[in-house]
Write a protein that holds these residues in place. Structure first.
Motif, PDB file in Angstrom:
ATOM      1  N   ASN A  62       0.821  -1.215   0.000  1.00  6.14           N
ATOM      2  CA  ASN A  62       0.000   0.000   0.000  1.00  6.14           C
ATOM      3  C   ASN A  62       0.853   1.263   0.000  1.00  6.14           C
ATOM      4  O   ASN A  62       0.416   2.302   0.470  1.00  6.14           O
ATOM      5  N   GLU A  63       2.047   1.183  -0.555  1.00  4.83           N
ATOM      6  CA  GLU A  63       2.971   2.318  -0.516  1.00  4.83           C
ATOM      7  C   GLU A  63       2.389   3.562  -1.165  1.00  4.83           C
ATOM      8  O   GLU A  63       2.676   4.692  -0.743  1.00  4.83           O
ATOM      9  N   TYR A  64       1.563   3.386  -2.181  1.00  5.25           N
ATOM     10  CA  TYR A  64       0.999   4.532  -2.897  1.00  5.25           C
ATOM     11  C   TYR A  64      -0.471   4.781  -2.546  1.00  5.25           C
ATOM     12  O   TYR A  64      -1.129   5.582  -3.199  1.00  5.25           O
ATOM     13  N   GLY A  65      -0.965   4.066  -1.536  1.00  7.34           N
ATOM     14  CA  GLY A  65      -2.363   4.232  -1.161  1.00  7.34           C
ATOM     15  C   GLY A  65      -3.313   3.468  -2.051  1.00  7.34           C
ATOM     16  O   GLY A  65      -4.519   3.730  -2.063  1.00  7.34           O
ATOM     17  N   GLN A  66      -2.778   2.488  -2.787  1.00  5.77           N
ATOM     18  CA  GLN A  66      -3.615   1.726  -3.716  1.00  5.77           C
ATOM     19  C   GLN A  66      -4.627   0.822  -3.014  1.00  5.77           C
ATOM     20  O   GLN A  66      -5.557   0.320  -3.646  1.00  5.77           O
ATOM     21  N   CYS A  67      -4.450   0.645  -1.709  1.00  8.08           N
ATOM     22  CA  CYS A  67      -5.410  -0.162  -0.939  1.00  8.08           C
ATOM     23  C   CYS A  67      -6.384   0.702  -0.141  1.00  8.08           C
ATOM     24  O   CYS A  67      -7.197   0.169   0.630  1.00  8.08           O
ATOM     25  N   ASN A  68      -6.328   2.000  -0.322  1.00  6.25           N
ATOM     26  CA  ASN A  68      -7.207   2.908   0.408  1.00  6.25           C
ATOM     27  C   ASN A  68      -8.553   3.043  -0.305  1.00  6.25           C
ATOM     28  O   ASN A  68      -8.880   4.065  -0.896  1.00  6.25           O
ATOM     29  N   VAL A  69      -9.321   1.974  -0.238  1.00  9.25           N
ATOM     30  CA  VAL A  69     -10.585   1.910  -0.974  1.00  9.25           C
ATOM     31  C   VAL A  69     -11.777   1.635  -0.058  1.00  9.25           C
ATOM     32  O   VAL A  69     -12.887   1.382  -0.537  1.00  9.25           O
ATOM     33  N   SER A  70     -11.561   1.716   1.244  1.00 12.27           N
ATOM     34  CA  SER A  70     -12.615   1.344   2.195  1.00 12.27           C
ATOM     35  C   SER A  70     -13.830   2.260   2.143  1.00 12.27           C
ATOM     36  O   SER A  70     -14.924   1.884   2.577  1.00 12.27           O
ATOM     37  N   ASP A  71     -13.648   3.473   1.591  1.00  5.62           N
ATOM     38  CA  ASP A  71     -14.773   4.406   1.518  1.00  5.62           C
ATOM     39  C   ASP A  71     -15.503   4.363   0.185  1.00  5.62           C
ATOM     40  O   ASP A  71     -16.445   5.112  -0.039  1.00  5.62           O
ATOM     41  N   TRP A  72     -15.079   3.488  -0.710  1.00 10.14           N
ATOM     42  CA  TRP A  72     -15.755   3.380  -2.011  1.00 10.14           C
ATOM     43  C   TRP A  72     -17.129   2.750  -1.837  1.00 10.14           C
ATOM     44  O   TRP A  72     -17.316   1.827  -1.029  1.00 10.14           O
ATOM     45  N   ARG A  73     -18.084   3.222  -2.624  1.00 12.31           N
ATOM     46  CA  ARG A  73     -19.457   2.709  -2.573  1.00 12.31           C
ATOM     47  C   ARG A  73     -20.010   2.547  -3.992  1.00 12.31           C
ATOM     48  O   ARG A  73     -19.529   3.174  -4.926  1.00 12.31           O
ATOM     49  N   ASP A  74     -21.028   1.726  -4.111  1.00 14.06           N
ATOM     50  CA  ASP A  74     -21.730   1.524  -5.392  1.00 14.06           C
ATOM     51  C   ASP A  74     -20.783   1.073  -6.503  1.00 14.06           C
ATOM     52  O   ASP A  74     -20.952   1.443  -7.672  1.00 14.06           O
ATOM     53  N   ILE A  75     -19.801   0.272  -6.159  1.00 15.13           N
ATOM     54  CA  ILE A  75     -18.844  -0.233  -7.137  1.00 15.13           C
ATOM     55  C   ILE A  75     -19.398  -1.505  -7.792  1.00 15.13           C
ATOM     56  O   ILE A  75     -19.952  -2.372  -7.122  1.00 15.13           O
ATOM     57  N   VAL A  76     -19.230  -1.596  -9.108  1.00 13.78           N
ATOM     58  CA  VAL A  76     -19.730  -2.765  -9.842  1.00 13.78           C
ATOM     59  C   VAL A  76     -18.626  -3.521 -10.573  1.00 13.78           C
ATOM     60  O   VAL A  76     -18.854  -4.616 -11.090  1.00 13.78           O
ATOM     61  N   ALA A  77     -17.413  -2.938 -10.623  1.00 14.79           N
ATOM     62  CA  ALA A  77     -16.277  -3.616 -11.244  1.00 14.79           C
ATOM     63  C   ALA A  77     -14.996  -3.020 -10.685  1.00 14.79           C
ATOM     64  O   ALA A  77     -14.965  -1.847 -10.288  1.00 14.79           O
ATOM     65  N   ILE A  78     -13.943  -3.823 -10.655  1.00 16.11           N
ATOM     66  CA  ILE A  78     -12.666  -3.382 -10.109  1.00 16.11           C
ATOM     67  C   ILE A  78     -11.520  -3.802 -11.021  1.00 16.11           C
ATOM     68  O   ILE A  78     -11.630  -4.771 -11.776  1.00 16.11           O
TER      69      ILE A  78
END
Length: 303
Positions: free
Chosen positions: A242-258
């Motif tokens: 997570n050096e670049y914050g690529q795992c900082n996704v806990s606040d994402w909502r209404d996601i349908v694809a990643i």
């Protein structure tokens, strides 16, 4: 009436999911709802030169681990007629796909391209130093994934096959069952099970394989050293580097694809807009103005 074996019948009715967002080492690609394609990020080798593409149904990008001597990439597009387009770095002939036909899914590794045919067999072009392109004997395949040096195939019976580098046991998937989706990172492999749990093998230096507690997952993605999971409620889980914050996704909502690249993560929202987190040195996360990205649907290949 022509006779069709049970195996052929099964493959005919299989429905392959289509990737509409993809993240590479330094670029991000999105498939628009009208079949055109958009891209942002590093374009050193023309990997973002997709403005002329039309009638696309899926996309894939070559990814590679974070190292000073890497970063070259290519982009693949699957057309509605089953042919394939490619732009970008082609040192190892990974873009030589113009003669491919009857393709239903595509995947891109660091220096190679993988194509899944409608009959369940697989094509591969590009670098093969570790045997990652030795897929000509595969059959009954319904899903494919490409890591840096290994290739994964999901079979119609829910088992998994692998080819290529196995230094960190990233190809030790022979015991997997009930798998419905696969993803491959730099040196690890992820499998989504039919019950919504996730399994992983390979290098775990950054805890990118710590997914045993995940539940209710409907999609997975593997970055170079991080792993992303989409939950049924539209939220996203992440483990790993997570050096670049690529795992900082806990606040994402209404996601349908990643999608997960080397150091960034991309999420498609239900309204066709896109969010991104992580490394943005080359503008690969500049997707806030994207809209009308095609929502992940399933294409019935019998039509």
């Amino acid at each position: 009436m022509d006779f069709i074996s049970p195996k052929e019948a099964l493959l005919k009715v299989k429905r392959w999911p289509k990737d509409t967002i993809s993240a590479g080492r330094r670029h991000t690609v999105g498939l628009n709802s009208d079949g055109t394609v958009t891209a942002v990020g590093d374009n050193k080798y023309g990997q973002c030169d997709v403005s002329g593409w039309r009638d696309m149904v899926a996309i894939a990008t070559g990814n590679v681990h974070m190292a000073t001597n890497t970063g070259n990439a290519h982009t693949i597009g699957l057309k509605s007629d089953g042919t394939v387009a490619a732009v970008g770095w082609n040192k190892h002939n990974q873009c030589d796909v113009n003669d491919w036909h009857n393709i239903v899914a595509v995947a891109a590794g660091w220096r190679r391209t993988i194509g899944l045919k409608s009959d369940g067999t697989v094509f591969a072009v590009g670098r093969n130093h570790d045997g990652e392109c030795n897929v000509s004997g595969w059959h009954d395949i319904v899903g494919i994934a490409a890591g840096d040096w290994h290739t994964i195939g999901l079979k119609s019976d829910g088992t998994v096959t692998a080819a290529g580098n196995n230094r960190y046991r990233q190809c030790n998937i022979s015991g997997w069952h009930n798998i419905v989706a696969v993803a491959a990172g730099y040196l690890h492999t992820i499998g989504l099970k039919s019950d919504g749990t996730v399994t992983a093998v390979g290098l775990n230096k950054h805890e990118q394989c710590n997914v045993s507690g995940w539940r209710d997952m409907v999609a997975i993605a593997a970055g170079s050293n991080h792993t992303i999971g989409l939950q049924s409620d539209g939220t996203v889980a992440a483990v790993g580097w997570n050096e670049y914050g690529q795992c900082n996704v806990s606040d994402w909502r209404d996601i349908v694809a990643i999608a997960a690249g080397c150091g960034h993560t991309v999420g498609l929202q239900s309204d066709g807009t896109v969010v991104a987190a992580g490394d943005n040195e080359y503008g690969q996360c500049n997707v806030s103005d994207w809209h009308g990205i095609q929502l992940p649907g399933i294409q019935d290949l019998t039509k």
